[in-house]
Write a protein that holds these residues in place. Structure first.
Motif, PDB file in Angstrom:
ATOM      1  N   GLU A  87       0.787  -1.302  -0.042  1.00 58.10           N
ATOM      2  CA  GLU A  87      -0.076   0.024  -0.011  1.00 58.10           C
ATOM      3  C   GLU A  87       0.916   1.232  -0.007  1.00 58.10           C
ATOM      4  O   GLU A  87       2.072   1.200   0.317  1.00 58.10           O
ATOM      5  N   GLN A  88       0.255   2.289  -0.495  1.00 59.26           N
ATOM      6  CA  GLN A  88       0.935   3.637  -0.219  1.00 59.26           C
ATOM      7  C   GLN A  88       0.158   4.485   0.645  1.00 59.26           C
ATOM      8  O   GLN A  88      -1.148   4.487   0.828  1.00 59.26           O
ATOM      9  N   PHE A 140       5.388   0.978  -0.122  1.00 57.75           N
ATOM     10  CA  PHE A 140       6.117  -0.064   0.494  1.00 57.75           C
ATOM     11  C   PHE A 140       5.932  -1.303  -0.876  1.00 57.75           C
ATOM     12  O   PHE A 140       4.862  -1.752  -1.262  1.00 57.75           O
ATOM     13  N   ASN A 141       7.064  -1.570  -1.288  1.00 56.62           N
ATOM     14  CA  ASN A 141       7.211  -2.620  -2.116  1.00 56.62           C
ATOM     15  C   ASN A 141       7.717  -4.033  -1.559  1.00 56.62           C
ATOM     16  O   ASN A 141       9.057  -4.227  -1.324  1.00 56.62           O
ATOM     17  N   GLU A 142       6.977  -4.764  -1.062  1.00 59.54           N
ATOM     18  CA  GLU A 142       7.192  -5.869  -0.582  1.00 59.54           C
ATOM     19  C   GLU A 142       8.172  -7.015  -1.334  1.00 59.54           C
ATOM     20  O   GLU A 142       8.831  -7.754  -0.766  1.00 59.54           O
ATOM     21  N   SER A 175      10.026   3.659   0.406  1.00 59.17           N
ATOM     22  CA  SER A 175      10.386   4.746   0.139  1.00 59.17           C
ATOM     23  C   SER A 175       9.481   6.088   0.790  1.00 59.17           C
ATOM     24  O   SER A 175       8.055   5.750   0.861  1.00 59.17           O
ATOM     25  N   LEU A 176       9.834   6.932   1.277  1.00 62.36           N
ATOM     26  CA  LEU A 176       9.334   8.057   1.793  1.00 62.36           C
ATOM     27  C   LEU A 176       9.519   9.316   1.163  1.00 62.36           C
ATOM     28  O   LEU A 176      10.603   9.592   0.428  1.00 62.36           O
ATOM     29  N   TYR A 177       8.296  10.093   0.734  1.00 62.15           N
ATOM     30  CA  TYR A 177       8.134  11.085  -0.500  1.00 62.15           C
ATOM     31  C   TYR A 177       8.082  12.189   0.335  1.00 62.15           C
ATOM     32  O   TYR A 177       6.664  12.336   0.923  1.00 62.15           O
ATOM     33  N   LEU A 178       8.717  13.390   0.094  1.00 58.54           N
ATOM     34  CA  LEU A 178       8.219  14.685   0.787  1.00 58.54           C
ATOM     35  C   LEU A 178       8.220  15.558  -0.354  1.00 58.54           C
ATOM     36  O   LEU A 178       9.272  15.843  -1.048  1.00 58.54           O
TER      37      LEU A 178
END
Lengths: 114, 113
Positions: B53-54, B64-66, B72-75
């Motif tokens: 999920e995102q 989250f790429n299982e 990855s965290l995007y700001l």
């Protein structure tokens, strides 16, 4: 709001002393954790507890022990402090099912061993 | 083994975007993200669970790429208040009932005006 309180912000002790770090949480959380934070190494788990009198070793338990006699209180004990235990210590708590629950951290105790 | 975060540090101007990555050598059930400002306690940002999920709130989101065992965290449109050190904490799939997380070494983000 969850409140995790660590007894001291700064602590200075001598080599060989027995040191107690105390942590109290006010939200009836089942889990409590002790981490050590060092520059470049991130947060490393020392011990955690999932119930009163229950404990499990984390990744770096050597030289430490813990005590949880009451649900709200989790103590970290340095049996015989050494200079390599100079560090920032963070306590955290969470509800059961820690992988699905946020951890709530205290402000930390900066411990210096001379 | 601790998850690997990249980059270790990044400096951005206000309004620019940032991506922080967290990679694990183990299959994961969960990834947590926290931000810590200097001299303060780490603050919870979000949890992602197995299922790819995102999630997001405000201008901060994560994926989250299982299969790749990474998050990855995007700001986006970064603000001065985003400055701090970001930590990911991972929970292994093999012990998904386990209460323990393993944290990465952190990514220091500095936002300049």
């Amino acid at each position: 709001d969850v409140k995790v309180t660590q007894s001291s912000r700064y602590l200075v002790k001598r080599t060989g002393e027995k040191v107690f770090l105390e942590c109290v949480q006010d939200m009836d959380h089942e889990n409590m954790f002790w981490y050590r934070q060092d520059p470049g190494l991130g947060l490393r788990l020392i011990y955690f507890s999932y119930d009163v009198k229950m404990k499990e070793k984390g990744d770096i338990p050597e030289g430490y022990s813990v005590s949880r006699e009451k649900k709200e209180r989790f103590s970290l004990i340095l049996e015989s402090a050494s200079t390599n235990q100079t560090s920032m210590y963070l306590c955290a708590s969470s509800l059961m099912g820690a992988q699905r629950q946020p951890q709530h951290f205290g402000d930390g105790t900066r411990l210096s061993i001379l | 083994q601790q998850p690997v975060q990249s980059p270790q540090a990044v400096i951005l101007r206000e309004g620019e975007d940032a991506v922080i990555n967290c990679s694990s050598s183990k299959a994961l059930y969960s990834v947590h993200w926290y931000r810590q400002k200097h001299g303060e306690a780490p603050i919870f940002l979000m949890i992602l669970l197995k299922g790819g999920e995102q999630k997001g709130h405000d201008k901060i989101s994560a994926s989250f790429n299982e299969k790749k065992q990474q998050s990855s965290l995007y700001l986006t449109a970064s603000q001065l208040s985003y400055s701090g050190t970001y930590f990911c904490g991972t929970g292994p799939l093999s012990n998904f009932g386990n209460e323990k997380l393993t944290f990465g070494t952190g990514t220091r983000l500095t936002i300049i005006p």
